[in-house]
Design an enzyme around this catalytic site. Sequence first.
Site, mmCIF file in Angstrom:
data_model
loop_
_atom_site.group_PDB
_atom_site.id
_atom_site.type_symbol
_atom_site.label_atom_id
_atom_site.label_comp_id
_atom_site.label_asym_id
_atom_site.label_seq_id
_atom_site.Cartn_x
_atom_site.Cartn_y
_atom_site.Cartn_z
ATOM 1 N N SER A 1 7.814 4.944 -0.406
ATOM 2 C CA SER A 1 6.826 5.331 0.613
ATOM 3 C C SER A 1 7.514 6.084 1.744
ATOM 4 O O SER A 1 6.895 6.855 2.458
ATOM 5 C CB SER A 1 6.166 4.092 1.203
ATOM 6 O OG SER A 1 5.758 3.237 0.186
ATOM 7 N N ARG A 2 8.818 5.843 1.937
ATOM 8 C CA ARG A 2 9.529 6.478 3.045
ATOM 9 C C ARG A 2 9.792 7.961 2.812
ATOM 10 O O ARG A 2 10.053 8.695 3.760
ATOM 11 C CB ARG A 2 10.894 5.799 3.244
ATOM 12 C CG ARG A 2 10.759 4.417 3.786
ATOM 13 C CD ARG A 2 12.023 3.625 3.560
ATOM 14 N NE ARG A 2 11.824 2.286 4.060
ATOM 15 C CZ ARG A 2 12.373 1.813 5.167
ATOM 16 N NH1 ARG A 2 13.205 2.541 5.855
ATOM 17 N NH2 ARG A 2 12.115 0.589 5.560
ATOM 18 N N GLU B 1 13.042 -2.484 -9.541
ATOM 19 C CA GLU B 1 14.517 -2.599 -9.410
ATOM 20 C C GLU B 1 15.047 -1.765 -8.258
ATOM 21 O O GLU B 1 16.176 -1.943 -7.836
ATOM 22 C CB GLU B 1 15.198 -2.133 -10.703
ATOM 23 C CG GLU B 1 15.249 -3.200 -11.742
ATOM 24 C CD GLU B 1 15.938 -2.736 -13.022
ATOM 25 O OE1 GLU B 1 16.497 -1.620 -13.055
ATOM 26 O OE2 GLU B 1 15.883 -3.505 -13.993
ATOM 27 N N HIS C 1 2.494 4.846 -4.945
ATOM 28 C CA HIS C 1 3.018 6.030 -5.627
ATOM 29 C C HIS C 1 3.344 5.642 -7.067
ATOM 30 O O HIS C 1 3.084 4.496 -7.485
ATOM 31 C CB HIS C 1 4.247 6.577 -4.890
ATOM 32 C CG HIS C 1 5.291 5.529 -4.595
ATOM 33 N ND1 HIS C 1 6.000 4.893 -5.582
ATOM 34 C CD2 HIS C 1 5.705 4.998 -3.421
ATOM 35 C CE1 HIS C 1 6.826 4.032 -5.035
ATOM 36 N NE2 HIS C 1 6.662 4.055 -3.724
ATOM 37 N N GLY D 1 0.813 -1.212 0.000
ATOM 38 C CA GLY D 1 0.000 0.000 0.000
ATOM 39 C C GLY D 1 0.844 1.258 0.000
ATOM 40 O O GLY D 1 2.032 1.230 -0.306
ATOM 41 N N HIS E 1 4.850 2.199 -7.907
ATOM 42 C CA HIS E 1 3.940 1.045 -7.972
ATOM 43 C C HIS E 1 3.134 1.080 -9.273
ATOM 44 O O HIS E 1 2.875 0.046 -9.891
ATOM 45 C CB HIS E 1 2.943 1.081 -6.807
ATOM 46 C CG HIS E 1 3.563 0.972 -5.453
ATOM 47 N ND1 HIS E 1 3.684 2.044 -4.606
ATOM 48 C CD2 HIS E 1 4.105 -0.096 -4.805
ATOM 49 C CE1 HIS E 1 4.254 1.654 -3.480
ATOM 50 N NE2 HIS E 1 4.535 0.367 -3.576
#
Length: 283
Positions: free
Chosen positions: A185-186, A147, A33, A30, A36
């Site tokens: 996500s970070r 990657e 961004h 989930g 994905h």
Amino acid sequence: MQICYTKDELRVALADLRRSGDIGLVPTMGHLHAGHMALVSKARSDTTHVVASIFVNPIQFGSQEDLVNYPRTLEHDLDMLRAAGVALVFVPNTQTMFHEEAQTIIETTALSTMLMGSLRPGHFKGVATIVMKLFNLFQPDRAYFGEKDYQQLAVIRTMVRDLDVPVDIVSVATVREPDGLAMSSRNSRLSKPSRAAAAILFHACKMGETMAHEGATADEISRQIFEVISENPLADVQSVDVRHADTLEEYEGLITAPAVILLAVRFDPVLLIDQYVIKQKQD
Ligand code: PAF
């Protein structure tokens, strides 16, 4: 777009889809961004039905705090997948995913303990185990991974090879912000100054690529990258490695085969990684 919460719902829905074409799986945790969505878009270009999973996998987190703080944006994620033409999304909870007495773990012995595996003990066992479970549940024809998480990709490819899992693993190039920072996500957890400083990771990788083309050794490249990134007071470099792209093994002397640069750098408390495949020199 169909949303399945249980394994039974998933089985029925997949049987239905399989009758009219092949299946491409995009596994996610989930907080989606553009990175994905590049996986979804690649899957759409070579598969009839694109299916996805959203599951924040507790067994790949080192600390309870990281797990609890992991961003959860389910409605937004579902909207993105729907808009991108995904046919089905599996959204299990932890009780659905794991038997309460579960005791089986998958481990790629060498790969999962080196590099990021030594910074995050247990992480790749957790990844391999959940991905294998997803492969068994979905039985996809193809599965798509970025990657950017190059070591994860290597772990999954090795697991599929060693256990004869009947799925094609398709890798998709890292999607980057305009300043070169790999989408993750970070990134949303970085302070403004750290976010600006983090662009150095990509520039350091490009510098490493140029050095490789000019004949530098893996050691020289790692040292130079370490120095360049460390000049920024916000960056706390955890590791810099230049390894064989196929095996992730160390080079002795000159770089002779396709290579990958693997960086792990902390900005504030946020650990960023960039894993950059060195392109062949154009003559
Ligand atoms: O890359 C991720 O988002 C996760 O590690 C994965 C592959 C979905 C397994 O939980």
